[in-house]
Design a protein around this motif. Structure first.
Motif, PDB file in Angstrom:
ATOM      1  N   THR A   1       1.989 -62.555 -21.329  1.00 27.61           N
ATOM      2  CA  THR A   1       3.273 -63.243 -21.212  1.00 27.61           C
ATOM      3  C   THR A   1       3.699 -63.822 -22.551  1.00 27.61           C
ATOM      4  O   THR A   1       4.866 -63.714 -22.954  1.00 27.61           O
ATOM      5  CB  THR A   1       3.184 -64.366 -20.162  1.00 27.61           C
ATOM      6  N   ILE A   2       2.752 -64.447 -23.252  1.00 29.13           N
ATOM      7  CA  ILE A   2       3.060 -65.013 -24.569  1.00 29.13           C
ATOM      8  C   ILE A   2       3.500 -63.918 -25.529  1.00 29.13           C
ATOM      9  O   ILE A   2       4.520 -64.031 -26.221  1.00 29.13           O
ATOM     10  CB  ILE A   2       1.831 -65.758 -25.133  1.00 29.13           C
ATOM     11  N   LEU A   3       2.733 -62.815 -25.580  1.00 29.49           N
ATOM     12  CA  LEU A   3       3.052 -61.714 -26.504  1.00 29.49           C
ATOM     13  C   LEU A   3       4.383 -61.066 -26.178  1.00 29.49           C
ATOM     14  O   LEU A   3       5.155 -60.702 -27.074  1.00 29.49           O
ATOM     15  CB  LEU A   3       1.942 -60.670 -26.470  1.00 29.49           C
ATOM     16  N   LEU A   4       4.681 -60.904 -24.886  1.00 29.97           N
ATOM     17  CA  LEU A   4       5.940 -60.289 -24.501  1.00 29.97           C
ATOM     18  C   LEU A   4       7.114 -61.117 -25.003  1.00 29.97           C
ATOM     19  O   LEU A   4       8.092 -60.579 -25.542  1.00 29.97           O
ATOM     20  CB  LEU A   4       6.025 -60.131 -22.985  1.00 29.97           C
ATOM     21  N   ASN A   5       7.025 -62.412 -24.854  1.00 28.52           N
ATOM     22  CA  ASN A   5       8.127 -63.263 -25.280  1.00 28.52           C
ATOM     23  C   ASN A   5       8.252 -63.326 -26.797  1.00 28.52           C
ATOM     24  O   ASN A   5       9.360 -63.432 -27.325  1.00 28.52           O
ATOM     25  CB  ASN A   5       7.965 -64.662 -24.684  1.00 28.52           C
ATOM     26  N   ILE A   6       7.127 -63.251 -27.481  1.00 31.38           N
ATOM     27  CA  ILE A   6       7.201 -63.173 -28.942  1.00 31.38           C
ATOM     28  C   ILE A   6       7.849 -61.855 -29.360  1.00 31.38           C
ATOM     29  O   ILE A   6       8.693 -61.805 -30.267  1.00 31.38           O
ATOM     30  CB  ILE A   6       5.793 -63.303 -29.556  1.00 31.38           C
ATOM     31  N   SER A   7       7.496 -60.768 -28.691  1.00 37.91           N
ATOM     32  CA  SER A   7       8.015 -59.449 -29.052  1.00 37.91           C
ATOM     33  C   SER A   7       9.495 -59.286 -28.719  1.00 37.91           C
ATOM     34  O   SER A   7      10.170 -58.420 -29.276  1.00 37.91           O
ATOM     35  CB  SER A   7       7.211 -58.351 -28.349  1.00 37.91           C
ATOM     36  N   THR A   8      10.007 -60.104 -27.799  1.00 33.06           N
ATOM     37  CA  THR A   8      11.446 -60.055 -27.490  1.00 33.06           C
ATOM     38  C   THR A   8      12.215 -61.150 -28.216  1.00 33.06           C
ATOM     39  O   THR A   8      13.444 -61.240 -28.085  1.00 33.06           O
ATOM     40  CB  THR A   8      11.695 -60.217 -25.978  1.00 33.06           C
ATOM     41  N   GLY A   9      11.490 -61.981 -28.956  1.00 37.05           N
ATOM     42  CA  GLY A   9      12.153 -63.083 -29.635  1.00 37.05           C
ATOM     43  C   GLY A   9      12.638 -64.151 -28.675  1.00 37.05           C
ATOM     44  O   GLY A   9      13.342 -65.080 -29.072  1.00 37.05           O
ATOM     45  N   GLY A  10      12.292 -64.010 -27.394  1.00 36.22           N
ATOM     46  CA  GLY A  10      12.730 -64.992 -26.407  1.00 36.22           C
ATOM     47  C   GLY A  10      14.226 -65.013 -26.173  1.00 36.22           C
ATOM     48  O   GLY A  10      14.781 -66.012 -25.702  1.00 36.22           O
ATOM     49  N   ILE A  11      14.905 -63.903 -26.449  1.00 36.98           N
ATOM     50  CA  ILE A  11      16.373 -63.912 -26.369  1.00 36.98           C
ATOM     51  C   ILE A  11      16.901 -63.511 -24.995  1.00 36.98           C
ATOM     52  O   ILE A  11      18.117 -63.446 -24.799  1.00 36.98           O
ATOM     53  CB  ILE A  11      16.990 -62.979 -27.433  1.00 36.98           C
TER      54      ILE A  11
ATOM     55  N   HIS B   1      19.331 -69.925 -30.686  1.00 37.17           N
ATOM     56  CA  HIS B   1      19.182 -71.201 -29.975  1.00 37.17           C
ATOM     57  C   HIS B   1      18.431 -70.981 -28.662  1.00 37.17           C
ATOM     58  O   HIS B   1      17.544 -71.771 -28.302  1.00 37.17           O
ATOM     59  CB  HIS B   1      20.558 -71.807 -29.695  1.00 37.17           C
ATOM     60  N   TYR B   2      18.776 -69.907 -27.967  1.00 40.49           N
ATOM     61  CA  TYR B   2      18.091 -69.600 -26.711  1.00 40.49           C
ATOM     62  C   TYR B   2      16.694 -69.066 -26.975  1.00 40.49           C
ATOM     63  O   TYR B   2      15.767 -69.309 -26.198  1.00 40.49           O
ATOM     64  CB  TYR B   2      18.901 -68.592 -25.901  1.00 40.49           C
ATOM     65  N   ALA B   3      16.545 -68.335 -28.076  1.00 42.46           N
ATOM     66  CA  ALA B   3      15.234 -67.784 -28.414  1.00 42.46           C
ATOM     67  C   ALA B   3      14.219 -68.892 -28.634  1.00 42.46           C
ATOM     68  O   ALA B   3      13.080 -68.809 -28.167  1.00 42.46           O
ATOM     69  CB  ALA B   3      15.344 -66.914 -29.663  1.00 42.46           C
ATOM     70  N   ILE B   4      14.638 -69.935 -29.333  1.00 42.19           N
ATOM     71  CA  ILE B   4      13.729 -71.047 -29.594  1.00 42.19           C
ATOM     72  C   ILE B   4      13.284 -71.678 -28.286  1.00 42.19           C
ATOM     73  O   ILE B   4      12.092 -71.931 -28.062  1.00 42.19           O
ATOM     74  CB  ILE B   4      14.408 -72.098 -30.494  1.00 42.19           C
TER      75      ILE B   4
ATOM     76  N   ALA C   1       7.819 -70.016 -23.114  1.00 33.43           N
ATOM     77  CA  ALA C   1       6.968 -68.848 -22.888  1.00 33.43           C
ATOM     78  C   ALA C   1       5.587 -69.002 -23.496  1.00 33.43           C
ATOM     79  O   ALA C   1       4.627 -68.375 -23.040  1.00 33.43           O
ATOM     80  CB  ALA C   1       7.634 -67.598 -23.457  1.00 33.43           C
ATOM     81  N   ILE C   2       5.486 -69.832 -24.514  1.00 38.16           N
ATOM     82  CA  ILE C   2       4.189 -70.046 -25.156  1.00 38.16           C
ATOM     83  C   ILE C   2       3.464 -71.236 -24.532  1.00 38.16           C
ATOM     84  O   ILE C   2       2.270 -71.167 -24.227  1.00 38.16           O
ATOM     85  CB  ILE C   2       4.357 -70.253 -26.668  1.00 38.16           C
ATOM     86  N   THR C   3       4.191 -72.341 -24.313  1.00 43.68           N
ATOM     87  CA  THR C   3       3.526 -73.554 -23.837  1.00 43.68           C
ATOM     88  C   THR C   3       3.039 -73.431 -22.393  1.00 43.68           C
ATOM     89  O   THR C   3       1.963 -73.943 -22.058  1.00 43.68           O
ATOM     90  CB  THR C   3       4.457 -74.773 -23.949  1.00 43.68           C
ATOM     91  N   VAL C   4       3.817 -72.761 -21.518  1.00 45.53           N
ATOM     92  CA  VAL C   4       3.405 -72.658 -20.110  1.00 45.53           C
ATOM     93  C   VAL C   4       2.118 -71.853 -19.952  1.00 45.53           C
ATOM     94  O   VAL C   4       1.124 -72.356 -19.408  1.00 45.53           O
ATOM     95  CB  VAL C   4       4.537 -72.076 -19.236  1.00 45.53           C
ATOM     96  N   PRO C   5       2.074 -70.590 -20.401  1.00 48.28           N
ATOM     97  CA  PRO C   5       0.807 -69.849 -20.260  1.00 48.28           C
ATOM     98  C   PRO C   5      -0.321 -70.434 -21.106  1.00 48.28           C
ATOM     99  O   PRO C   5      -1.490 -70.361 -20.721  1.00 48.28           O
ATOM    100  CB  PRO C   5       1.165 -68.429 -20.705  1.00 48.28           C
ATOM    101  N   ALA C   6       0.030 -71.041 -22.267  1.00 47.99           N
ATOM    102  CA  ALA C   6      -1.014 -71.653 -23.096  1.00 47.99           C
ATOM    103  C   ALA C   6      -1.657 -72.825 -22.360  1.00 47.99           C
ATOM    104  O   ALA C   6      -2.884 -73.007 -22.405  1.00 47.99           O
ATOM    105  CB  ALA C   6      -0.429 -72.124 -24.421  1.00 47.99           C
ATOM    106  N   SER C   7      -0.841 -73.620 -21.669  1.00 45.71           N
ATOM    107  CA  SER C   7      -1.396 -74.742 -20.908  1.00 45.71           C
ATOM    108  C   SER C   7      -2.289 -74.234 -19.782  1.00 45.71           C
ATOM    109  O   SER C   7      -3.348 -74.817 -19.494  1.00 45.71           O
ATOM    110  CB  SER C   7      -0.275 -75.621 -20.348  1.00 45.71           C
ATOM    111  N   GLN C   8      -1.906 -73.125 -19.157  1.00 44.37           N
ATOM    112  CA  GLN C   8      -2.734 -72.554 -18.099  1.00 44.37           C
ATOM    113  C   GLN C   8      -4.039 -72.001 -18.658  1.00 44.37           C
ATOM    114  O   GLN C   8      -5.102 -72.131 -18.036  1.00 44.37           O
ATOM    115  CB  GLN C   8      -1.959 -71.468 -17.357  1.00 44.37           C
ATOM    116  N   LEU C   9      -3.953 -71.380 -19.831  1.00 44.56           N
ATOM    117  CA  LEU C   9      -5.167 -70.900 -20.491  1.00 44.56           C
ATOM    118  C   LEU C   9      -6.132 -72.047 -20.750  1.00 44.56           C
ATOM    119  O   LEU C   9      -7.345 -71.946 -20.495  1.00 44.56           O
ATOM    120  CB  LEU C   9      -4.808 -70.222 -21.820  1.00 44.56           C
TER     121      LEU C   9
END
Length: 429
Positions: free
Chosen positions: A58-68, A229-232, A238-246
Motif C-alpha cells: 500500500t505504501i509503495l503503490l501510493n508512492i508510485s502514484t504520487g498520491g494524486i 496539494h492532494y498528493a501530499i 498512505a504512509i502513516t496508516v499502514p506504517a502505524s499498522q506495521l
C-alpha cells in the motif's frame, strides 16, 4: 412515511450505494473465501506476514502514484464538462505516475533483499519484492484510471473495476496459496492488481470522454502544483496508516513473543475492512466529488447530516449483528486457531463506529485542500494509535491494540467536530 422513504431512496448516496451493492457483495464474498482459504492454509503467523506485505505494498503503490488519486478525482469532477481543462490534469497525472512508478520499480528490483529482511524478516522472499517492482507500473496505472472513472462519476464502470479486482484477487490468492503455501499467498498479494489494469483499460477506452490526445498534452506546472496539494495529503495518509499498522503488529509480536497473537489482531482488521467496505466504498465514490461541488457551509452541513442519518443507524445495526454472531464469523472466516479473536470484537467495533463518524467530517479536509491540517492530524493520530497500543498491549495483549484503536478514533472524532464546528452549526442561508 412513504414520502420520506421515497426521498431517501432518491438521494445520490443511496443510488450510489445501490449501484455499488453488487460490487460490494462480490468483494465481500471473494474476501470471505480468500480470508478463509488463506487462513486455513497458512495459519495466524502467515496471516500476520501477509498483513505486513500488504501494508508495505500500500505504501509503495501510493508512492508510485504520487498520491494524486484523490486530486485526479476532484479536478476531473470539477471540470468534467470542459474537455480542455480536464485534459490538462489527465496529462499531468499520467506523467507523474509514469515517472514515479518507474523509479519505485527500479528501487524494488535493486533492493529486493533489503526490503525482504526489513518487512518479512527473511531474505528468502526477496523475489516477491522484485516481482512487485516489475509489475508496479501496471498497479499504479490501474489506480490512476479508477480515480478518473470516479471523477467522471461513471459509477457502473467503477463498480465493475472493483469487481474485477475482487475476483482476480480471489483467484490469485487461493490458487497460489493452495499450490505454494505462504510463498504463493505473498506473490498473489503483489500481482493481482496488475492484471486488473487490463480490464480497467478496456473499460476506459470505451468511455465517451476517452481520447489519446487528452493524455498527450505537455506537462502543466499549474496542474502539477494543484495535484501536488492532494498528493501530499494522500501520501501522508498512505504512509502513516499502514506504517502505524506495521509498527503495532510488530510490537504485538515483540511484546507477546508470538506472531500468532499478531495474526489474531490482523484477522480482526480484515473483518473490519470487509464489513466497512459497503460504507467506505460508497463514501469514496460519492462523497469527495459531491463536496467538490458544494459552495456554502450550509450546503455542506446539510450533506453531512444527511449522510449521518443514513450511515450511522445502518452501522450500529451491522455492528450489533457482528458482535452477537462473532463466534460464527470466526468459524466461517477462519478456523479454530483463531478462536481467541472473540475478545477483540467489542473495542474494534466501537473504534470502527468512531472511525466512520469522524471520516464523514474529515473528508472536508481533502475537499477543501486543507493540507496543513490534514497532514498534522494524520501524523498525530496515527502516532497516537501506536503509542496507545504500546500502552495497552503489555497489559491486555492484542486486545490492547483494539482498545487503543477505539480511544484513538474517539479523540479523532472530537478533533474533527472542533475543526468543523462552524460548518456543523452553520445557519441556512
Amino acid at each position: 412515511m412513504l414520502t420520506r422513504i421515497k426521498k431517501i431512496i432518491a438521494t445520490d448516496l443511496v443510488k450510489v450505494t445501490s449501484l455499488n451493492a453488487v460490487a460490494t457483495l462480490v468483494r465481500m464474498l471473494t474476501g470471505f473465501i480468500s480470508v478463509k482459504v488463506v487462513a486455513v492454509l497458512i495459519g495466524p503467523a502467515g496471516v500476520a506476514l501477509l498483513g505486513q506485505l500488504t501494508n508495505f505494498t500500500t505504501i509503495l503503490l501510493n508512492i508510485s502514484t504520487g498520491g494524486i488519486g484523490p486530486g485526479m478525482t476532484r479536478y476531473v469532477a470539477q471540470y468534467s464538462e470542459s474537455p480542455k481543462r480536464y485534459a490538462v490534469f489527465l496529462s499531468a497525472g499520467l506523467r507523474i505516475i509514469l515517472t514515479l512508478s518507474i523509479i519505485s520499480g527500479i528501487v524494488l528490483l535493486v533492493a529486493g533483499r533489503f526490503f525482504s529482511i526489513q518487512i518479512l524478516k527473511d531474505a528468502g522472499y526477496a523475489f516477491v519484492f522484485r516481482i512487485l517492482g516489475g509489475t508496479l507500473i501496471l498497479y499504479a496505472l490501474n489506480t490512476y484510471l479508477v480515480a478518473i472513472i470516479n471523477g467522471f462519476r461513471e459509477f457502473r464502470k467503477y463498480a465493475l473495476a472493483n469487481m474485477a479486482g475482487s475476483v482476480t484477487g480471489l483467484l490469485f490468492s487461493v490458487v497460489l496459496a493452495y499450490n505454494f503455501g505462504l510463498t504463493g499467498a505473498l506473490i498473489g498479494a503483489v500481482t493481482y492488481q496488475s492484471v486488473v489494469f487490463l480490464v480497467t483499460l478496456s473499460m476506459v477506452t470505451r468511455s465517451s470522454w476517452f481520447s489519446r490526445r487528452a493524455f498527450g498534452l505537455p506537462f502543466s506546472r499549474q496542474a502539477g502544483t494543484r495535484l501536488g496539494h492532494y498528493a501530499i495529503m494522500t501520501l501522508v495518509s498512505a504512509i502513516t496508516v499502514p506504517a502505524s499498522q506495521l509498527l503495532v503488529r510488530s510490537y504485538i509480536n515483540h511484546s507477546t513473543g508470538s506472531m500468532d497473537a499478531a495474526g489474531l489482531w490482523e484477522g480482526m482488521n480484515r473483518i473490519s475492512a470487509m464489513y466497512l467496505m459497503v460504507i467506505t466504498t460508497s463514501l469514496s465514490v460519492y462523497y469527495l466529488p459531491k463536496l467538490a461541488r458544494l459552495k456554502t457551509r450550509a450546503e455542506v452541513k446539510t450533506e453531512i447530516f444527511q449522510i449521518y442519518k443514513l450511515v450511522l443507524p445502518f452501522l450500529l445495526i451491522l455492528s450489533a449483528g457482528i458482535y452477537l454472531f462473532r463466534g460464527l464469523i470466526i468459524e466461517w472466516l477462519f478456523d479454530t486457531s483463531f478462536a481467541d479473536m472473540r475478545s477483540l470484537f467489542l473495542f474494534q467495533l466501537i473504534g470502527d463506529f468512531f472511525k466512520i463518524a469522524s471520516w464523514i467530517l474529515a473528508y472536508q479536509l481533502i475537499a477543501r485542500a486543507m493540507t496543513r491540517t490534514f497532514i498534522f492530524t494524520e501524523i498525530f493520530f496515527n502516532g497516537s494509535f501506536v503509542l496507545l497500543s504500546m500502552l495497552f498491549v503489555p497489559m491486555y495483549g492484542p486486545l490492547g491494540a483494539t482498545i487503543g484503536y477505539a480511544v484513538n478514533f474517539f479523540l479523532y472524532l472530537i478533533t474533527m467536530v472542533l475543526i468543523f464546528r462552524k460548518t456543523l452549526f452553520a445557519h441556512a442561508s
